[in-house]
Design an enzyme around this catalytic site. Structure first.
Site, PDB file in Angstrom:
ATOM      1  N   TYR A  67      65.639  39.749  37.716  1.00 50.57           N
ATOM      2  CA  TYR A  67      65.934  38.610  36.834  1.00 50.57           C
ATOM      3  C   TYR A  67      65.005  38.786  35.641  1.00 50.57           C
ATOM      4  O   TYR A  67      64.193  37.937  35.348  1.00 50.57           O
ATOM      5  CB  TYR A  67      65.618  37.332  37.635  1.00 50.57           C
ATOM      6  CG  TYR A  67      66.046  36.014  37.061  1.00 50.57           C
ATOM      7  CD1 TYR A  67      67.360  35.750  36.698  1.00 50.57           C
ATOM      8  CD2 TYR A  67      65.108  34.975  36.917  1.00 50.57           C
ATOM      9  CE1 TYR A  67      67.731  34.504  36.222  1.00 50.57           C
ATOM     10  CE2 TYR A  67      65.479  33.737  36.447  1.00 50.57           C
ATOM     11  CZ  TYR A  67      66.793  33.503  36.096  1.00 50.57           C
ATOM     12  OH  TYR A  67      67.155  32.261  35.632  1.00 50.57           O
TER      13      TYR A  67
ATOM     14  N   HIS B   1      67.581  35.593  29.122  1.00 49.47           N
ATOM     15  CA  HIS B   1      68.499  35.078  30.137  1.00 49.47           C
ATOM     16  C   HIS B   1      67.821  33.999  30.984  1.00 49.47           C
ATOM     17  O   HIS B   1      68.373  32.915  31.191  1.00 49.47           O
ATOM     18  CB  HIS B   1      68.999  36.216  31.035  1.00 49.47           C
ATOM     19  CG  HIS B   1      69.827  35.753  32.199  1.00 49.47           C
ATOM     20  ND1 HIS B   1      71.070  35.186  32.047  1.00 49.47           N
ATOM     21  CD2 HIS B   1      69.572  35.749  33.538  1.00 49.47           C
ATOM     22  CE1 HIS B   1      71.557  34.859  33.246  1.00 49.47           C
ATOM     23  NE2 HIS B   1      70.666  35.193  34.157  1.00 49.47           N
TER      24      HIS B   1
ATOM     25  N   ARG C  47      67.445  23.281  34.115  1.00 53.30           N
ATOM     26  CA  ARG C  47      66.205  22.584  34.471  1.00 53.30           C
ATOM     27  C   ARG C  47      65.649  21.831  33.271  1.00 53.30           C
ATOM     28  O   ARG C  47      66.216  20.841  32.827  1.00 53.30           O
ATOM     29  CB  ARG C  47      65.188  23.578  35.047  1.00 53.30           C
ATOM     30  CG  ARG C  47      65.534  24.028  36.461  1.00 53.30           C
ATOM     31  CD  ARG C  47      64.417  24.869  37.074  1.00 53.30           C
ATOM     32  NE  ARG C  47      64.121  26.045  36.249  1.00 53.30           N
ATOM     33  CZ  ARG C  47      64.751  27.218  36.390  1.00 53.30           C
ATOM     34  NH1 ARG C  47      65.645  27.393  37.315  1.00 53.30           N
ATOM     35  NH2 ARG C  47      64.466  28.231  35.592  1.00 53.30           N
TER      36      ARG C  47
ATOM     37  N   THR D  62      70.766  39.990  34.513  1.00 54.95           N
ATOM     38  CA  THR D  62      71.567  39.822  33.297  1.00 54.95           C
ATOM     39  C   THR D  62      70.733  40.123  32.056  1.00 54.95           C
ATOM     40  O   THR D  62      69.632  39.610  31.912  1.00 54.95           O
ATOM     41  CB  THR D  62      72.075  38.371  33.226  1.00 54.95           C
ATOM     42  OG1 THR D  62      72.735  38.085  34.448  1.00 54.95           O
ATOM     43  CG2 THR D  62      73.024  38.174  32.060  1.00 54.95           C
TER      44      THR D  62
HETATM   45 CA    CA Z   1      72.402  39.260  38.641  1.00 55.41          CA
END
Ligand code: CA
Length: 423
Positions: free
Chosen positions: A136, A141, A150, A357
């Protein structure tokens, strides 16, 4: 310099303009034809090269390879040979297919056994993936998702700038480009005032990612440093980590993604070696706050690889919906691997680690429809006049990736998958 990396090298095989596969690339994959069972191959231009038949004909005799290494259904055994051997094979191929070398060039009989136009072959899943980890690692992203779901003021969670966040994905549903994806069904809670419902996902999405394949194992209890990491990374591919946002947003607390992700991921068929990407190396982003010593690294460990996402509706024209770049990643692959193993976790040959991503700084560089359409509030205009918030049935999502230096282009080809209606 590796022979195959020589920018002056030309092949006697025709390489069209803007082709991802010049002689300096030499990626590895698995193909079959109507006559030939699955085997290893490479590609130059539009020509797929049969490595198994080349081995049988003795072209690799001086490299002392295991006889059956190219006749496997996956490239795992080949990767296990280690970089000394695999890079020697790549160099040998560069030598045999360079324009000056008459050995194969002038041997029509051999060529007819070894070469296939790419349209004559089926490309298969190149790697038997043992474990799949998804990171991540794009700051943009993670920030976008944090703002949407959030707190816009504290979009990044407190750990994010200190470690490459990741989770363990599902290897069984990784499929090669060209394989259709069936729209997943599951449990969602579209209305927070109402109980959850069951049905086909209405928010099916792509995730633009680049994955690396592990080509060397470490023993359980040992770890791989950032300095050693490149020896463990065999190569890279494009990766679409399909995601059902409505399933994901209901299920993910507290243990993270599950059924919103594990129904399918698409990988491009050619594994481009880390070494073929050398010319695309760039400095990574400045990391502030300073990372812990085990995550520090030296040198250029990021790669300037342009990435595109296109959507092609059923019987329609493609629309470009994103143009991003692998260099936007905050955490490098070396840091990801060092972090993954710092606790003694053993990586095995064939394990796959995806980047997460890859979003850039501007909306036209976001790597998912979730971000591009900003949770469905800003639909994308398609060239056929329709709109998209997420992915419709019949849509084909196409990822492209390539880098260019001094007129030399190294790329991945395409990674595509069509979405079929839920069963
Ligand atoms: Ca992913």
């Amino acid at each position: 310099m590796l022979k195959a990396n020589n920018p002056q090298l030309l092949s006697w095989i025709e390489v069209p303009a803007n082709c991802d596969f010049p002689i300096q690339n030499i990626p590895f994959g698995i193909f079959k034809t109507t006559q030939k069972p699955p085997r290893m191959g490479t590609i130059i231009g539009n020509t797929v090269i049969d490595l198994q038949t080349m081995a049988e004909m003795g072209y690799f005799n001086d490299l002392d390879l295991i006889k059956t290494v190219f006749s496997q259904k996956y490239i795992n055994d080949f990767m296990s040979l280690g970089k000394a051997k695999t890079l020697a094979v790549r160099d040998k191929l560069a030598e045999l297919f360079s324009s000056e070398n008459p050995t194969l060039r002038d041997d029509s009989s051999a060529k007819s056994k070894i070469l296939h136009h790419k349209d004559e072959v089926s490309l298969l899943l190149p790697v038997q993936v043992g474990d799949y980890t998804d990171f991540y690692s794009s700051r943009e992203h993670a920030t976008n998702v944090g703002i949407m779901f959030r707190d816009p003021q504290n979009a990044l969670l407190p750990n994010w700038l200190h470690l490459p966040v990741g989770y363990h994905g599902r290897a069984s549903s990784i499929v090669v480009s060209g394989t259709s994806i069936i729209r997943p069904k599951g449990q969602m809670r579209p209305n927070q005032e109402q109980p959850p419902v069951y049905g086909p996902s209405k928010q099916l999405d792509f995730e633009l990612e680049v994955a690396f394949v592990v080509g060397k194992s470490n023993t359980m209890g040992s770890s791989v440093s950032t300095g050693e990491a490149e020896d463990y990374i065999f190569g890279l591919a494009l990766f679409n980590d399909w995601s059902a946002r409505d399933i994901q947003s209901w299920e993910y607390v507290p243990l993270g993604p599950f059924l919103g992700k594990n129904f399918g991921s698409t990988i491009s068929p050619w594994i481009v070696t880390l070494e073929a990407l050398n010319l695309l190396r760039v400095q990574g982003p400045v990391q502030e706050p300073k990372v812990l010593p085990y995550l520090e690294y030296q040198g250029e460990k990021s790669y300037d690889i342009q990435l595109e996402v296109l959507i092609r509706p059923e019987n329609g024209q493609e629309t470009l919906v994103s143009h991003s770049n692998f260099k936007y990643m905050y955490w490098t692959m070396a840091q990801q691997l060092a972090h993954h193993t710092v606790n003694g976790c053993n990586m095995r040959v064939g394990d796959l680690c995806a980047s997460g991503t890859i979003s850039g700084p501007t909306p036209d560089s976001y790597g998912s429809m979730l971000e591009i359409s900003w949770k469905g509030t800003k639909p994308v205009n398609m060239t056929d006049g329709s709109e998209r918030k997420f992915i419709d049935d019949g849509d084909t999502v196409i990822l492209k990736g390539w880098g260019e230096r001094n007129g030399l282009r190294i790329g991945f080809g395409i990674c595509e998958g069509k979405v079929l209606p839920a069963k």
